[in-house]
Design an enzyme around this catalytic site. Sequence first.
Site, PDB file in Angstrom:
ATOM      1  N   GLY B 317       0.832  -1.201   0.000  1.00  0.00           N
ATOM      2  CA  GLY B 317       0.000   0.000   0.000  1.00  0.00           C
ATOM      3  C   GLY B 317       0.863   1.246   0.000  1.00  0.00           C
ATOM      4  N   GLU B 318       0.372   2.310   0.645  1.00  0.00           N
ATOM      5  CA  GLU B 318       1.090   3.601   0.756  1.00  0.00           C
ATOM      6  C   GLU B 318       1.186   4.338  -0.576  1.00  0.00           C
ATOM      7  OE1 GLU B 318       5.012   2.940   2.326  1.00  0.00           O
ATOM      8  OE2 GLU B 318       4.307   1.917   4.119  1.00  0.00           O
TER       9      GLU B 318
END
Lengths: 354, 354
Positions: B317-318
């Site tokens: 993610g991120e």
Amino acid sequence: MDNIEQIIAAVAPADQSVGPLAQAHLDNLTKPTGALGRLEEVARRLCEMKGDTHLSQPQAAVTVFAADHGVAAAGVSLYPREVTAQMVFNFLAGGAGINVLARQAQAQVHVVDVGVDYEFEAVPGLIAAKVMRGTRNFAVEPAMTLAEARQAVLVGARVAAQLMDQGMDLLIPGDMGIGNTAACAAITSVLCGRAPAEVTGRGTGLDDKGLARKIQVLEAALALHHPDPADPLGVLAAVGGLEIAAICGYCLAAASRRTPVILDGFISTTGALVAAALAPAARDYFIVGHASQEIGHQAQCQFLGQRPLLDLDLRLGEGTGAALGLTLVRAAVAIYNEMATFESAGVTGDKVEG
Amino acid sequence: MDNIEQIIAAVAPADQSVGPLAQAHLDNLTKPTGALGRLEEVARRLCEMKGDTHLSQPQAAVTVFAADHGVAAAGVSLYPREVTAQMVFNFLAGGAGINVLARQAQAQVHVVDVGVDYEFEAVPGLIAAKVMRGTRNFAVEPAMTLAEARQAVLVGARVAAQLMDQGMDLLIPGDMGIGNTAACAAITSVLCGRAPAEVTGRGTGLDDKGLARKIQVLEAALALHHPDPADPLGVLAAVGGLEIAAICGYCLAAASRRTPVILDGFISTTGALVAAALAPAARDYFIVGHASQEIGHQAQCQFLGQRPLLDLDLRLGEGTGAALGLTLVRAAVAIYNEMATFESAGVTGDKVEG
């Protein structure tokens, strides 16, 4: 390095003992274990290749080997033969796909004439190493003598050695040669033990009729020459190409000095295939940057034990898919070197009970 | 832009009439027709988004929206809740995966607290826009009121508007929130019309038992709230998350100003999914940079009509997969702008008869 057998003897396996140390470092970075997937795999493999847990951003060079193919006369390509020489000028002027993508990936581009059917005179920037003005038409006679094939292998090995002497520590082979997918399909058929129809594709865009003719040409050629898979240089001579031979030598020389090679498609992977047939441990230094649309590439990747990083439907060659792969390799090195650890960032690494 | 309905109304489809003009330019570059595959598709789509055949390298920004999830109390994640706040400090210090990959891709990184369960005081660099200290546990009550959900959507829209006002013309949403894959699976189940078991994955690494519990929690929550797929903001309020709502607003605002958005996985694509449910034409501005390992991502991509560019087994993610995707977008723009044409390079573009 004036002897192919010496180069082959110098190819040693990557140092597998370094892998777990590299992975331990990766597992300590602020992310769930393994969450950076194949970037972690690339970083770990680079450590194994170098035999060292320290990585730095590679000094990378793309080398485009250009040559013509006698078999193009058999009607196996959509483009006329003169395009090979025209594209050499395009590479030197910086306008081809590989020039653009290499700039993006911060890699040098070098161009080698190992067998283009054109007299370039003294063209600035071109590495002149012509073995002959294109191979002979392997539909009717061997593409090269064994001596010519060996000479072309050494051209690639010498260029690689020079680049490594200049500090390059990641090499990408590129290719240009109208007709070369036919030669590659023939080599792949022999070395991977597949029928021509299983490994022959449409090249720059043959229709069904053109594809059927190409397969027929290859079947007839293999029946004519009976190349022996246990003699990879003999296979190169019978149905290969000068740029394919040079790429083989380039890959061998890189592997002999523990230098990673990014491959990008059917032509460069064919060169690597011959290298791996000659020196099986060379596989350890290959990263397949991009999957080819040519169906034979899957058999090649299986032979090499590699899974491509990218699949963007590219079918240009020149090293373009490998240059894109280099951006991922750079990302992997950056992750390995620049991410914070759980401890340094004050992040709780211990999981709660699942 | 203080009104979600105004932003939705401003989302117009991309200009499909520009596509053939862009493709005509691509077909004139020194390569076989279509040989740069998906890079050509990306360049063409960027032209359609802008409504212009001229492209330039994007000014790109990643915005990481961080928030906590009440449902984390139901045991749907391996990591403790405090990791969300710890990771915010890691983002601000430049040590997280997204910081490294954004640097590689030449993108800014901004961090927004839209609902972290921690009082940051005045932390330099952090965009403070906390709606509340995490959602409520949707296993027992709605995650947010409709007003809170709308407020979080507007946080994302305002940040996007500010970035575009500053000249950013490509936006990447990132996410941080322990427990957020559970909320995303719930939303995806409702909006894509799939059973929770079809779209629920292991998040940061749940085992079989943990996965079964997560699915059970989601089934019970959907039975409790009966969210209506025709009311996407209601779905967000019932089972969503604050960062997911903010990403939805960020995507809507970008689309309303014809600005491309690169998505990278299950969380950001969930935000985009809600945006597309509210404004179907928003889809035209989404590029899915990376395929998620979460099984629900396939249903999302189908809903959005998008095929991911990369599949490197990332599950961090991120915005990390989108940052890698940005390097490919940059390559596509460079190809479009920098390659020579057949005419300028003196290369024979006419094919011989196949």
